[in-house]
Design a protein around this motif. Structure first.
Motif, PDB file in Angstrom:
ATOM      1  N   GLN A 168       0.853  -1.191   0.000  1.00  0.00           N
ATOM      2  CA  GLN A 168       0.000   0.000   0.000  1.00  0.00           C
ATOM      3  C   GLN A 168       0.886   1.236   0.000  1.00  0.00           C
ATOM      4  O   GLN A 168       1.859   1.300   0.746  1.00  0.00           O
ATOM      5  CB  GLN A 168      -0.902  -0.002   1.227  1.00  0.00           C
ATOM      6  CG  GLN A 168      -1.970   1.040   1.201  1.00  0.00           C
ATOM      7  CD  GLN A 168      -3.010   0.789   0.129  1.00  0.00           C
ATOM      8  OE1 GLN A 168      -3.164  -0.293  -0.386  1.00  0.00           O
ATOM      9  NE2 GLN A 168      -3.738   1.812  -0.223  1.00  0.00           N
ATOM     10  N   ILE A 169       0.563   2.193  -0.817  1.00  0.00           N
ATOM     11  CA  ILE A 169       1.336   3.429  -0.924  1.00  0.00           C
ATOM     12  C   ILE A 169       0.493   4.567  -0.378  1.00  0.00           C
ATOM     13  O   ILE A 169      -0.678   4.702  -0.744  1.00  0.00           O
ATOM     14  CB  ILE A 169       1.740   3.703  -2.387  1.00  0.00           C
ATOM     15  CG1 ILE A 169       2.619   2.550  -2.898  1.00  0.00           C
ATOM     16  CG2 ILE A 169       2.454   5.022  -2.520  1.00  0.00           C
ATOM     17  CD1 ILE A 169       2.915   2.627  -4.361  1.00  0.00           C
ATOM     18  N   ALA A 170       1.070   5.377   0.479  1.00  0.00           N
ATOM     19  CA  ALA A 170       0.345   6.514   1.056  1.00  0.00           C
ATOM     20  C   ALA A 170      -0.040   7.493  -0.042  1.00  0.00           C
ATOM     21  O   ALA A 170       0.740   7.770  -0.949  1.00  0.00           O
ATOM     22  CB  ALA A 170       1.210   7.209   2.103  1.00  0.00           C
ATOM     23  N   SER A 171      -1.246   8.012   0.049  1.00  0.00           N
ATOM     24  CA  SER A 171      -1.763   8.865  -1.024  1.00  0.00           C
ATOM     25  C   SER A 171      -0.960  10.146  -1.211  1.00  0.00           C
ATOM     26  O   SER A 171      -0.904  10.675  -2.305  1.00  0.00           O
ATOM     27  CB  SER A 171      -3.229   9.204  -0.758  1.00  0.00           C
ATOM     28  OG  SER A 171      -3.353   9.945   0.429  1.00  0.00           O
ATOM     29  N   THR A 172      -0.336  10.642  -0.171  1.00  0.00           N
ATOM     30  CA  THR A 172       0.382  11.901  -0.318  1.00  0.00           C
ATOM     31  C   THR A 172       1.796  11.722  -0.859  1.00  0.00           C
ATOM     32  O   THR A 172       2.484  12.701  -1.071  1.00  0.00           O
ATOM     33  CB  THR A 172       0.437  12.661   1.019  1.00  0.00           C
ATOM     34  OG1 THR A 172       1.041  11.820   1.988  1.00  0.00           O
ATOM     35  CG2 THR A 172      -0.938  13.083   1.467  1.00  0.00           C
ATOM     36  N   PRO A 219       1.834  -3.291  -8.826  1.00  0.00           N
ATOM     37  CA  PRO A 219       3.288  -3.481  -8.781  1.00  0.00           C
ATOM     38  C   PRO A 219       3.922  -2.909 -10.035  1.00  0.00           C
ATOM     39  O   PRO A 219       3.287  -2.831 -11.077  1.00  0.00           O
ATOM     40  CB  PRO A 219       3.448  -4.992  -8.732  1.00  0.00           C
ATOM     41  CG  PRO A 219       2.143  -5.557  -9.187  1.00  0.00           C
ATOM     42  CD  PRO A 219       1.103  -4.518  -8.980  1.00  0.00           C
ATOM     43  N   ASN A 220       5.191  -2.493  -9.929  1.00  0.00           N
ATOM     44  CA  ASN A 220       5.853  -1.930 -11.116  1.00  0.00           C
ATOM     45  C   ASN A 220       6.480  -3.004 -11.926  1.00  0.00           C
ATOM     46  O   ASN A 220       6.468  -4.136 -11.748  1.00  0.00           O
ATOM     47  CB  ASN A 220       6.889  -0.876 -10.744  1.00  0.00           C
ATOM     48  CG  ASN A 220       7.583  -1.154  -9.453  1.00  0.00           C
ATOM     49  OD1 ASN A 220       7.091  -1.866  -8.593  1.00  0.00           O
ATOM     50  ND2 ASN A 220       8.714  -0.572  -9.289  1.00  0.00           N
ATOM     51  N   ASP A 257      13.441   3.951  -7.145  1.00  0.00           N
ATOM     52  CA  ASP A 257      14.042   4.724  -6.054  1.00  0.00           C
ATOM     53  C   ASP A 257      13.128   4.847  -4.832  1.00  0.00           C
ATOM     54  O   ASP A 257      13.462   5.519  -3.865  1.00  0.00           O
ATOM     55  CB  ASP A 257      14.471   6.101  -6.543  1.00  0.00           C
ATOM     56  CG  ASP A 257      13.304   6.990  -6.950  1.00  0.00           C
ATOM     57  OD1 ASP A 257      12.135   6.553  -6.854  1.00  0.00           O
ATOM     58  OD2 ASP A 257      13.562   8.137  -7.369  1.00  0.00           O
ATOM     59  N   GLY A 258      11.963   4.207  -4.871  1.00  0.00           N
ATOM     60  CA  GLY A 258      11.054   4.221  -3.735  1.00  0.00           C
ATOM     61  C   GLY A 258       9.988   5.294  -3.777  1.00  0.00           C
ATOM     62  O   GLY A 258       9.058   5.270  -2.970  1.00  0.00           O
ATOM     63  N   THR A 259      10.097   6.240  -4.679  1.00  0.00           N
ATOM     64  CA  THR A 259       9.057   7.262  -4.788  1.00  0.00           C
ATOM     65  C   THR A 259       7.848   6.676  -5.508  1.00  0.00           C
ATOM     66  O   THR A 259       7.970   5.709  -6.255  1.00  0.00           O
ATOM     67  CB  THR A 259       9.553   8.511  -5.549  1.00  0.00           C
ATOM     68  OG1 THR A 259       9.917   8.128  -6.878  1.00  0.00           O
ATOM     69  CG2 THR A 259      10.726   9.153  -4.849  1.00  0.00           C
ATOM     70  N   SER A 260       6.698   7.254  -5.272  1.00  0.00           N
ATOM     71  CA  SER A 260       5.497   6.773  -5.937  1.00  0.00           C
ATOM     72  C   SER A 260       4.976   7.829  -6.898  1.00  0.00           C
ATOM     73  O   SER A 260       5.186   9.025  -6.714  1.00  0.00           O
ATOM     74  CB  SER A 260       4.434   6.380  -4.908  1.00  0.00           C
ATOM     75  OG  SER A 260       4.159   7.445  -4.045  1.00  0.00           O
ATOM     76  N   VAL A 261       4.304   7.346  -7.936  1.00  0.00           N
ATOM     77  CA  VAL A 261       3.767   8.207  -8.988  1.00  0.00           C
ATOM     78  C   VAL A 261       2.420   7.657  -9.438  1.00  0.00           C
ATOM     79  O   VAL A 261       2.104   6.491  -9.218  1.00  0.00           O
ATOM     80  CB  VAL A 261       4.724   8.295 -10.210  1.00  0.00           C
ATOM     81  CG1 VAL A 261       6.033   8.952  -9.856  1.00  0.00           C
ATOM     82  CG2 VAL A 261       4.958   6.930 -10.820  1.00  0.00           C
ATOM     83  N   LEU A 262       1.675   8.504 -10.091  1.00  0.00           N
ATOM     84  CA  LEU A 262       0.447   8.096 -10.755  1.00  0.00           C
ATOM     85  C   LEU A 262       0.839   7.597 -12.144  1.00  0.00           C
ATOM     86  O   LEU A 262       1.447   8.336 -12.916  1.00  0.00           O
ATOM     87  CB  LEU A 262      -0.517   9.278 -10.863  1.00  0.00           C
ATOM     88  CG  LEU A 262      -1.794   9.067 -11.661  1.00  0.00           C
ATOM     89  CD1 LEU A 262      -2.672   7.987 -11.020  1.00  0.00           C
ATOM     90  CD2 LEU A 262      -2.560  10.377 -11.776  1.00  0.00           C
ATOM     91  N   ALA A 263       0.533   6.345 -12.456  1.00  0.00           N
ATOM     92  CA  ALA A 263       0.837   5.794 -13.774  1.00  0.00           C
ATOM     93  C   ALA A 263      -0.321   6.114 -14.713  1.00  0.00           C
ATOM     94  O   ALA A 263      -1.486   5.883 -14.382  1.00  0.00           O
ATOM     95  CB  ALA A 263       1.051   4.293 -13.686  1.00  0.00           C
TER      96      ALA A 263
END
Length: 115
Positions: free
Chosen positions: A3-7, A114-115, A40-46
């Motif tokens: 789970q990835i935090a929304s912010t 998952p990426n 690198d651990g950052t999250s993005v909107l695909a």
């Protein structure tokens, strides 16, 4: 699937929000595919669009896609950085609190992948 935090993938500011996006041009369809973690651990909107990355067509399609997903006017959405890169920052002008709520709802509806 973690789970990835929304912010992690957007930031609220005084005049709206900035969303980190990984865009796939010529992706076969216009769609938001979920929140993904990069190496690198950052999250993005695909996101993916049918348009080719020529003369700003893919960026314009992304702006239209984001505006539709958030229910805001197309004129309030603009690619702020990364015009010629896959990783972009998209700025949405408006009330940051309302937009954050819309993004949280969007993230819940499209989920993570998952990426």
């Amino acid at each position: 699937m973690s789970q990835i935090a929304s912010t992690d993938w957007y930031r609220a500011g005084a005049h709206g929000i900035d969303i980190r996006v990984r865009l796939t041009p010529k992706g076969g369809r216009d769609a938001l595919d979920g929140i993904v973690a990069l190496a690198d651990g950052t999250s993005v909107l695909a996101a993916r669009v049918r348009s080719a990355p020529e003369k700003g067509a893919a960026n314009a399609a992304l702006e239209k896609l984001v505006a539709g997903a958030l229910g805001v006017a197309r004129a309030t959405v603009a690619v702020a950085s990364g015009h010629k890169a896959r990783l972009k920052t998209v700025h949405v002008d408006g009330d940051a609190r309302e937009l954050s709520g819309a993004l949280t709802a969007l993230a819940e509806s499209i989920g993570t992948r998952p990426n």
